[in-house]
Design an enzyme around this catalytic site. Structure first.
Site, mmCIF file in Angstrom:
data_model
loop_
_atom_site.group_PDB
_atom_site.id
_atom_site.type_symbol
_atom_site.label_atom_id
_atom_site.label_comp_id
_atom_site.label_asym_id
_atom_site.label_seq_id
_atom_site.Cartn_x
_atom_site.Cartn_y
_atom_site.Cartn_z
ATOM 1 N N LYS A 84 0.852 -1.197 0.000
ATOM 2 C CA LYS A 84 0.000 0.000 0.000
ATOM 3 C C LYS A 84 0.883 1.241 0.000
ATOM 4 O O LYS A 84 1.887 1.287 0.726
ATOM 5 C CB LYS A 84 -0.910 -0.040 1.233
ATOM 6 C CG LYS A 84 -1.939 1.087 1.292
ATOM 7 C CD LYS A 84 -2.856 0.927 2.513
ATOM 8 C CE LYS A 84 -3.927 2.008 2.590
ATOM 9 N NZ LYS A 84 -4.820 1.852 3.743
ATOM 10 N N SER A 159 -9.780 1.806 2.819
ATOM 11 C CA SER A 159 -8.912 2.563 1.947
ATOM 12 C C SER A 159 -7.856 1.735 1.219
ATOM 13 O O SER A 159 -7.288 2.218 0.247
ATOM 14 C CB SER A 159 -8.193 3.642 2.769
ATOM 15 O OG SER A 159 -7.344 3.053 3.736
ATOM 16 N N SER A 183 -9.952 -0.467 7.102
ATOM 17 C CA SER A 183 -9.369 -0.378 5.754
ATOM 18 C C SER A 183 -8.653 -1.610 5.239
ATOM 19 O O SER A 183 -8.250 -1.631 4.081
ATOM 20 C CB SER A 183 -8.411 0.801 5.682
ATOM 21 O OG SER A 183 -9.146 1.973 5.486
HETATM 22 N N1 GLN Z 1 -13.148 4.146 6.115
HETATM 23 C C1 GLN Z 1 -12.561 4.587 7.333
HETATM 24 C C2 GLN Z 1 -12.151 6.039 7.212
HETATM 25 O O1 GLN Z 1 -12.401 6.601 6.218
HETATM 26 C C3 GLN Z 1 -11.413 3.707 7.708
HETATM 27 C C4 GLN Z 1 -10.169 4.059 7.007
HETATM 28 C C5 GLN Z 1 -9.015 3.231 7.451
HETATM 29 O O2 GLN Z 1 -9.163 2.237 8.136
HETATM 30 N N2 GLN Z 1 -7.844 3.697 7.077
HETATM 31 O O3 GLN Z 1 -11.596 6.607 8.101
#
Ligand code: GLN
Length: 496
Positions: A84, A159, A183
């Protein structure tokens, strides 16, 4: 199709490891197969921000000469691993899919990278994500949208959408992602792969670009549970460079993979089967729970009364930490700086105005507001208190049960564009993943069925702190008794 005809890029890490050791294939062949695959499908999937073939081929040749000399190889030698794009990679750009970091090349490797290099893993490249990991669909990337390999019109989740899609499309055998509020687990669910967020502190965050430091955790995506365990073996463990890294022994996660859940106490929280949960998702998850019971587990209805406050709490705490962490992008130290500012304040304003996307700006504003004098007690402090209540729900539940099983996300993958105009709808995708993040617990998502549209459905298994082993054992037992994980391994991978 006969097993012998399965292309190398479609195999699991443990299958490739065995073939490599038996000298049936070379590291160079494995690498070439994966890069051919990336060339064949990534213009449609768009998982990769950058592909690092030259360095990867060098590693592959090194592994082949070690094999030639009969030297022992680490378990992930020659395994193609994608990263990532918020994990620092020495000499390779790290963007966090943000314009503000655009030309940034980290002068050092994250600890997880050093561990992967020590394993002689083949690093395939950097993967697309929501900008600074803020989002649930990867549509917040400043560069491109990644498609869900099961249906290219659908989101891969986020994400870590690039990391999940790359594994689902056989463009990497393993990938690393990060999970702050879901995420890793939510994109794993959307893309029909295994994804695990280890306990907070299990994996070093050194070199992980910070979003919300009290929540962020690195973890793997894989095609099956055994590969997840192999990846965890490589990346877990204490690191003096991360003060929140836990100084605890790390078990051999593959040793605990026995398909046996006899007597395992499985908690089913009523609050995770509520209105808003898609009917097909509920049916698949309930069928998976029955399967665990058939395999010998005992089921326990539990209650986690503070679950309903999780999203509100998470979306105070995570933006508050983000607003502080992202203050460092000021045009002075990293990446983008505006051309021709009038003065210093103007330089800050324009640099940040140009460099950050809308969602990141929204989070910085929410977070700054929640932390500001006069509002701190009402928002941030209150959210921290509710976070404790959420954690206590888990502590109480784990007095009665060994694992907790829930849906990973309220629906299968939604269509690209479906939720981009409505941030609140997007935030609700995290409703089943955010609570365990706030409690710091390990959680895994794995496929447990498919919707009528043919999209994967994810099962979430949560465990006690530092008890990844029990989560993996339950996941392995379920996987061995079912075939959802095999369905993804069609010869052509992506559905087009
Ligand atoms: N969807 C969540 C957010 O937007 C989690 C994101 C994540 O775990 N990095 O914060």
């Amino acid at each position: 199709m006969a097993e012998a005809a399965t292309p190398l890029h479609a195999l699991t890490a443990h299958e490739l490891r065995d073939k490599l050791r038996n000298r049936e294939v070379s590291a160079t062949q494995i690498a070439e197969s994966t890069f051919d695959r990336i060339r064949a499908v990534d213009d449609r999937v768009k998982a990769y921000m950058v592909v690092t073939q030259d360095a990867a081929m060098e590693t592959a040749r090194d592994v082949d000469s070690r094999l030639e000399r009969g030297e022992p190889l680490p378990p992930l030698a020659a395994i193609p691993v994608g990263i990532k794009d918020l994990i620092c990679t020495k000499g390779v750009r790290t963007t966090c899919s943000s314009k503000i970091l655009e030309p940034f090349v980290s002068p050092y490797d994250a600890t997880v990278m050093r561990r992967l290099h020590a394993q002689k893993a083949i690093i395939t490249g950097k993967l697309n994500m929501d900008e600074f990991a803020m989002g649930s669909s990867t549509e917040n990337s400043a560069y491109m949208e990644t498609a869900n390999p099961w249906n290219l019109a659908h989101a891969p989740g986020g994400s870590s959408g690039g990391s999940a899609a790359a594994v689902a499309a056989d463009e990497a055998v393993l990938t690393l992602g990060s999970d702050t509020g879901g995420s890793i687990r939510q994109p794993a669910s959307f893309c029909g792969v295994v994804g695990m967020k280890p306990t907070y502190g299990r994996v070093s965050r050194f070199g992980l670009v910070a979003f919300a430091s009290s929540l962020d955790q690195i973890g793997p995506f894989s095609k099956d549970v055994r590969d997840c365990a192999l990846a965890l073996n490589a990346i877990c463990g204490h690191d003096p460079l991360d003060s929140t890294s836990a100084d605890m022994a790390v078990p051999d996660f593959t040793a605990g993979l026995v398909p046996d859940v006899e007597g395992l106490r499985v908690g089913i929280p009523a609050e995770y089967f509520v209105e808003g949960l898609d009917g097909e998702v509920e049916a698949s998850v309930r069928a998976a729970i029955s399967k665990l019971e058939q395999l010998g587990a005992t089921l326990h209805e539990i209650s986690m009364p503070h679950t309903e406050y999780s999203i509100a709490t998470y979306y105070i705490i995570a933006p508050a930490e983000a607003s502080s962490n992202l203050a460092r992008y000021d045009g002075m130290r990293y990446g983008h700086r505006t051309d021709d500012p009038d003065d210093l304040m103007d330089m800050y304003r324009k640099t940040r105005g140009e460099g950050f996307g809308d969602e990141v700006k929204r989070r910085i504003m929410i977070g700054t507001y929640a932390l500001s004098a006069g509002y701190f007690d009402a928002y941030y402090l209150k959210a921290m208190k509710v976070r404790t209540l959420i954690k206590q729900d888990f502590d109480r539940a784990f007095e009665e049960v060994d694992i907790i099983v829930t849906p990973t996300a309220p629906s299968a993958a939604f269509a690209l564009g479906e939720k981009t105009d409505d941030p609140l709808q997007m935030y609700l995708s995290d409703v089943f993943t955010a609570p365990a993040s706030m409690a710091g617990l390990p959680g895994l998502s794995m496929p447990c069925g498919f919707s009528s549209e043919g999209l994967p459905i994810g099962l979430q298994i949560l465990g006690k702190p530092f008890d990844e082993e029990t989560v993996l054992r339950a996941a392995y037992a379920y996987e061995q008794a079912t075939d959802h994980h095999l369905r993804r391994r069609s010869p052509d991978g992506i559905a087009v």
